[in-house]
Scaffold this active site. Structure first.
Site, PDB file in Angstrom:
ATOM      1  N   HIS A 650      43.046  35.371  37.722  1.00  0.00           N
ATOM      2  CA  HIS A 650      42.380  34.285  38.452  1.00  0.00           C
ATOM      3  C   HIS A 650      43.361  33.681  39.451  1.00  0.00           C
ATOM      4  O   HIS A 650      44.556  33.634  39.169  1.00  0.00           O
ATOM      5  CB  HIS A 650      41.958  33.165  37.488  1.00  0.00           C
TER       6      HIS A 650
HETATM    7  C1  LIG Z   1      36.376  40.179  38.327  1.00  0.00           C
HETATM    8  C2  LIG Z   1      36.465  38.717  38.010  1.00  0.00           C
HETATM    9  C3  LIG Z   1      36.123  38.268  36.731  1.00  0.00           C
HETATM   10  C4  LIG Z   1      36.214  36.910  36.431  1.00  0.00           C
HETATM   11  N1  LIG Z   1      35.793  36.474  35.207  1.00  0.00           N
HETATM   12  C5  LIG Z   1      35.795  35.154  34.928  1.00  0.00           C
HETATM   13  C6  LIG Z   1      35.247  34.656  33.728  1.00  0.00           C
HETATM   14  O1  LIG Z   1      34.713  35.405  32.909  1.00  0.00           O
HETATM   15  N2  LIG Z   1      35.305  33.315  33.496  1.00  0.00           N
HETATM   16  C7  LIG Z   1      35.871  32.451  34.395  1.00  0.00           C
HETATM   17  O2  LIG Z   1      35.952  31.257  34.100  1.00  0.00           O
HETATM   18  N3  LIG Z   1      36.359  32.902  35.561  1.00  0.00           N
HETATM   19  C8  LIG Z   1      36.308  34.210  35.868  1.00  0.00           C
HETATM   20  N4  LIG Z   1      36.749  34.661  37.077  1.00  0.00           N
HETATM   21  C9  LIG Z   1      37.265  33.687  38.049  1.00  0.00           C
HETATM   22  C10 LIG Z   1      36.203  32.936  38.781  1.00  0.00           C
HETATM   23  O3  LIG Z   1      35.071  33.719  39.056  1.00  0.00           O
HETATM   24  C11 LIG Z   1      36.860  32.437  40.073  1.00  0.00           C
HETATM   25  O4  LIG Z   1      37.873  31.556  39.679  1.00  0.00           O
HETATM   26  C12 LIG Z   1      35.908  31.735  40.959  1.00  0.00           C
HETATM   27  O5  LIG Z   1      34.931  32.606  41.416  1.00  0.00           O
HETATM   28  C13 LIG Z   1      36.634  31.149  42.148  1.00  0.00           C
HETATM   29  O6  LIG Z   1      35.707  30.342  42.780  1.00  0.00           O
HETATM   30  P1  LIG Z   1      36.017  29.661  44.173  1.00  0.00           P
HETATM   31  O7  LIG Z   1      35.045  28.577  44.306  1.00  0.00           O
HETATM   32  O8  LIG Z   1      37.454  29.309  44.209  1.00  0.00           O
HETATM   33  O9  LIG Z   1      35.763  30.752  45.272  1.00  0.00           O
HETATM   34  P2  LIG Z   1      35.084  32.172  45.256  1.00  0.00           P
HETATM   35  O10 LIG Z   1      34.088  32.276  44.175  1.00  0.00           O
HETATM   36  O11 LIG Z   1      36.194  33.155  45.288  1.00  0.00           O
HETATM   37  O12 LIG Z   1      34.290  32.213  46.617  1.00  0.00           O
HETATM   38  C14 LIG Z   1      34.875  32.189  47.879  1.00  0.00           C
HETATM   39  C15 LIG Z   1      33.868  32.725  48.878  1.00  0.00           C
HETATM   40  O13 LIG Z   1      34.330  32.353  50.173  1.00  0.00           O
HETATM   41  C16 LIG Z   1      34.031  33.390  51.080  1.00  0.00           C
HETATM   42  N5  LIG Z   1      34.948  33.248  52.225  1.00  0.00           N
HETATM   43  C17 LIG Z   1      36.293  33.390  52.221  1.00  0.00           C
HETATM   44  N6  LIG Z   1      36.785  33.171  53.450  1.00  0.00           N
HETATM   45  C18 LIG Z   1      35.740  32.880  54.253  1.00  0.00           C
HETATM   46  C19 LIG Z   1      35.620  32.573  55.633  1.00  0.00           C
HETATM   47  N7  LIG Z   1      36.684  32.488  56.434  1.00  0.00           N
HETATM   48  N8  LIG Z   1      34.372  32.365  56.146  1.00  0.00           N
HETATM   49  C20 LIG Z   1      33.288  32.433  55.345  1.00  0.00           C
HETATM   50  N9  LIG Z   1      33.348  32.729  54.031  1.00  0.00           N
HETATM   51  C21 LIG Z   1      34.569  32.937  53.480  1.00  0.00           C
HETATM   52  C22 LIG Z   1      34.223  34.648  50.271  1.00  0.00           C
HETATM   53  O14 LIG Z   1      33.492  35.722  50.829  1.00  0.00           O
HETATM   54  C23 LIG Z   1      33.720  34.228  48.890  1.00  0.00           C
HETATM   55  O15 LIG Z   1      32.369  34.593  48.711  1.00  0.00           O
HETATM   56  C24 LIG Z   1      36.678  36.001  37.407  1.00  0.00           C
HETATM   57  C25 LIG Z   1      36.997  36.446  38.689  1.00  0.00           C
HETATM   58  C26 LIG Z   1      36.879  37.794  39.007  1.00  0.00           C
HETATM   59  C27 LIG Z   1      37.207  38.265  40.389  1.00  0.00           C
END
Ligand SMILES: Cc1cc2nc3c(=O)[nH]c(=O)nc-3n(C[C@H](O)[C@H](O)[C@H](O)COP(=O)(O)OP(=O)(O)OC[C@H]3O[C@@H](n4cnc5c(N)ncnc54)[C@H](O)[C@@H]3O)c2cc1C
Length: 721
Positions: A650
């Site tokens: 993460h």
């Molecule tokens: C394979 C995997 C399994 C996981 N399993 C778990 C789990 O079981 N339990 C748990 O608690 N956590 C889990 N996590 C972690 C959790 O999903 C992430 O911490 C979380 O998704 C992060 O959320 P966020 O809001 O930071 O951004 P994200 O969900 O990463 O979203 C960011 C979004 O911003 C978009 N973006 C980026 N730059 C730009 C730009 N310049 N213009 C427009 N759009 C943009 C991207 O395309 C993306 O869709 C997992 C993560 C992964 C990858």
């Protein structure tokens, strides 16, 4: 209507133009053929292919058939004979990886080495052989790959790790016979696509001039932080636009195959190496972000982390009822519970191993709307729509409250008027390839682009604060796999439904490891098995139906950094690596007492522990001198880079929340220090590593932030609360 047999295919974009010379390709494929060699039994060997194939005796062939539980015959022969250079799909995926997903500065050293290896002097220098590598037989190529992993040749060790990792992963994605030989199916049990929300995405005609839009709030990124923020602000009555650079895929296209999903659902094809290649970062990029591909583990942050954030970091929010209310609210909405879990074999082993060792292990609540959800494929998107990711839960709520959406809009910068954020600007690419510059004017800008891209976007927008990008925590992990006598079919059933937490506080300050089951799709599990030789790896891969894998996940004390680009500067510190290694050792003991027949720690140089080495049916206990000696071997080899490489579970903390401007990027309300109207709502605001899987913590912080933004906007616009 009858249930379709499987998901609709989501074709890959056109292949990128080739930029490697034919000499470079010849060397590269010769190396790949050594990673995954064509293996034939002596009776089928052809003298004209002597340098291309690895010939084994009938006895060796029989041993492989027995070890993999396969009948001797045509299917096994054909599986063993598969090799990269004869697979158009392998070559296509490799080309995409190297051309589309590696930066020029990452690719250049590889191109130089490939060119050198095609010459006699270069070959002598790098391999000790005067013959160019593509004219050497498989045994010699194998010996060269093996020799590159010495501590005296750090760069070649990294190259070997990269080539073997890429070769294994792409082979598993492209092999025609791997599913047949192992029984693996890419379609979940009881496959039945659920009702996807039917989004309407804004469209724009092609034009040289930008399209200009006006909203109260624009949210950059449709992931977890962006999703919950969109719901709250739209339900509060504001006009909300959510934009994501990636695209939406309905349930009928999910789960994707690994070859397609890694490209359509993940950032950069699923490969973002740190600058020294010690860690690979996997992060979701699609409409729904990481929440579309995550593993449903829905844990609330633990007391010691909340205390650290509230007291040591002076952020009282984390000790408040407001925060707990937000945690409960987001969990309620996603139907988080552990009541309906049916653990698969791998998770049952973790519970049983912990019980037999006297450790603490428990079921992990899931965000699956109170449903059992016995599915191991959700990393490639959830077909049933039971997993309450943003695209199933938060974004439909937002849509019902009037929020609007743009997919395919890559935001370049936040538009600032002095210290005030007034909108965003970016380039839109429609599904059909139409491009248009888009300017969104707004009263508030929420950056929810995730922990790697949010800091990059703030830097790109000219926000001056040297804290941006610092304090990047990655929850680095090493993998450990075990083979069992019985078939375990680990790809079936919930991915991460248990956790052992006995080793989470190894330093007395809340740093240590959690032991968790991991995703068992082949390219993310089988490809992690050590590569000692092609024959060894191909044989182990064929035993996949008997294999479970786990991660030793550390709450990292020592962060890295996101640089503009974005580039990731991160090397797991000796302190954090020690914890991971301790977790691997404890997990090995748990696996042994839970009945594993082979234990493989996925760090090059660590040999596997085979319970019954002689085939006489021997058993083994943790005090057995042979096992004790093996643990000593694990400790001696250790897990230092460049030999060992890590995966990032993460990403967090790269725009950390702080009590003072000098210490972080956002204040307790999620507002970027020194600005007006500019907020961050995603996992990048964590004050340090959460220790638990971060989804719920992220949702709760973003929930508080967005409710605060709504309250502020209402005050400003005179709307009644
Ligand atoms: C394979 C995997 C399994 C996981 N399993 C778990 C789990 O079981 N339990 C748990 O608690 N956590 C889990 N996590 C972690 C959790 O999903 C992430 O911490 C979380 O998704 C992060 O959320 P966020 O809001 O930071 O951004 P994200 O969900 O990463 O979203 C960011 C979004 O911003 C978009 N973006 C980026 N730059 C730009 C730009 N310049 N213009 C427009 N759009 C943009 C991207 O395309 C993306 O869709 C997992 C993560 C992964 C990858």
């Amino acid at each position: 209507m009858s249930t379709p047999l499987g998901p609709l295919s989501t074709p890959l974009p056109p292949l990128p133009d080739d930029i490697f010379t034919s000499a470079q390709w010849s060397i590269l494929l010769a190396l790949m053929d050594a990673v995954v060699p064509r293996i034939v039994r002596a009776s089928a060997a052809s003298p004209s292919r002597a340098i291309d194939e690895l010939v084994i005796s009938e006895e060796e062939y029989g041993a492989i058939a027995r070890a993999t539980g396969n009948e001797e015959g045509e299917t096994l022969d054909a599986y063993l004979a598969e090799r990269p250079s004869e697979s158009e799909e392998f070559k296509g995926l490799l080309r995409r990886q190297l051309v589309s997903y590696a930066r020029e500065d990452q690719r250049r050293p590889l191109m130089i080495i490939l060119s050198l290896l095609s010459t006699r002097p270069g070959s002598i220098l790098l391999t000790g052989y005067a013959t160019p590598l593509d004219q050497l037989d498989i045994k010699s190529r194998t010996a060269i790959l093996q020799s590159w992993c010495t501590q005296y040749m750090g760069a070649l060790c990294t190259l070997r790790n990269t080539l073997t990792a890429v070769g294994k992963m792409i082979h598993i994605k492209s092999s025609r016979l791997f599913p047949t030989i192992t029984g693996y199916s890419a379609i979940p049990l009881q496959y039945s696509p659920g009702p996807s929300y039917e989004y309407t995405f804004l469209q724009f005609p092609e034009s040289q001039s930008p399209a200009v839009l006006d909203f109260d709030v624009v949210i950059v990124g449709s992931g977890l932080g962006g999703g919950v923020s969109a719901k709250n602000l739209a339900e509060a009555g504001f006009s909300v636009l959510v934009v994501d650079k990636a695209y939406h895929y309905p349930s009928t296209q999910l789960p994707m195959t690994e070859a397609q999903g890694m490209i359509h659902l993940f950032e950069n094809g699923g490969v973002i190496p740190s600058e020294d290649s010690s860690v690979n970062v996997l992060t979701g990029s699609n409409f729904g972000g990481g929440g579309t591909v995550n593993w449903s583990a829905a844990l609330q942050p633990q007391g010691f982390v909340r205390k650290e954030w509230a007291e040591d970091r002076h952020l009282p929010l984390f000790a408040s009822a407001t925060f707990q209310d937000a945690l409960d609210r987001v969990c309620d909405r996603m139907g988080v519970t552990d009541k309906h879990i049916r653990h698969n074999h791998g998770n049952r082993v973790l519970l049983e191993g912990a019980r037999r060792m006297g450790h603490t292990a428990k079921a992990v609540p899931q965000n699956t709307g109170g449903k059992e959800h016995y599915c191991g494929h959700c990393i490639m998107g959830c077909a049933s729509c039971e997993k309450q990711g943003p695209n199933v839960c938060w974004l439909p709520d937002a849509a019902c409250a009037g929020a609007q959406f743009i997919e395919g809009l890559s935001v370049e910068k936040v538009l600032m008027n002095g210290k005030k954020a007034v909108g965003v600007k970016g380039l839109w690419t429609s599904r059909a390839g139409v491009k248009r510059e888009i300017i969104v004017k707004s009263k508030r800008v929420i950056v929810s682009a995730g922990s790697i891209y949010s800091p990059h976007l703030l830097m790109n927008s000219g926000i001056k604060n040297n804290q941006i990008g610092r304090h990047l925590y990655l929850h680095p992990v090493n993998f450990i796999s075990a083979f069992f006598k019985e078939e375990v079919r680990a790809w079936e059933g919930g991915i991460l439904t248990t956790v052992c937490s006995s080793f989470e506080n190894l330093d007395g300050h809340g740093h240590g490891v959690k032991l968790e089951a991991t995703c068992m799709l082949p390219s993310l599990s089988v490809s992690m098995l050590n590569w000692n030789s092609g024959i060894d790896w191909k044989t182990n891969a064929a035993k996949y139906a008997h294999m479970n894998s786990y991660i030793s996940l550390t709450r990292d004390r020592d962060p890295g950094r996101v640089l503009h680009g974005p580039k990731i500067e991160y090397t797991p510190s000796a302190f954090d690596r020690r914890h991971i290694l301790r977790g691997l050792i404890e997990m090995s003991r748990m696996l042994l007492v839970a009945g594993a027949r082979e234990i493989h720690i996925n760090v090059p140089g660590i040999r596997p522990f085979i319970v019954d080495e002689t085939g006489g049916g021997a058993m083994c206990e943790i005090v057995d001198p042979r096992f004790v000696a093996w643990i000593a071997h694990v400790e001696a080899v250790g897990n230092s880079p460049p030999n060992a490489t890590f995966a990032c579970a993460h990403q967090m903390g790269s725009n950390r929340m702080s009590a003072k401007k000098a210490d972080g990027v956002v204040d307790q309300e999620g507002r970027v220090w020194g600005t007006k109207g500019l907020y961050v709502a995603d996992a990048s605001v964590f004050p340090s590593a959460s220790g638990v899987n971060p989804m719920v913590t992220n949702l709760a912080i973003s929930d508080v932030t967005s409710r605060g933004i709504a309250a502020g906007l209402k005050k400003e616009t005179g709307t009644k609360l």
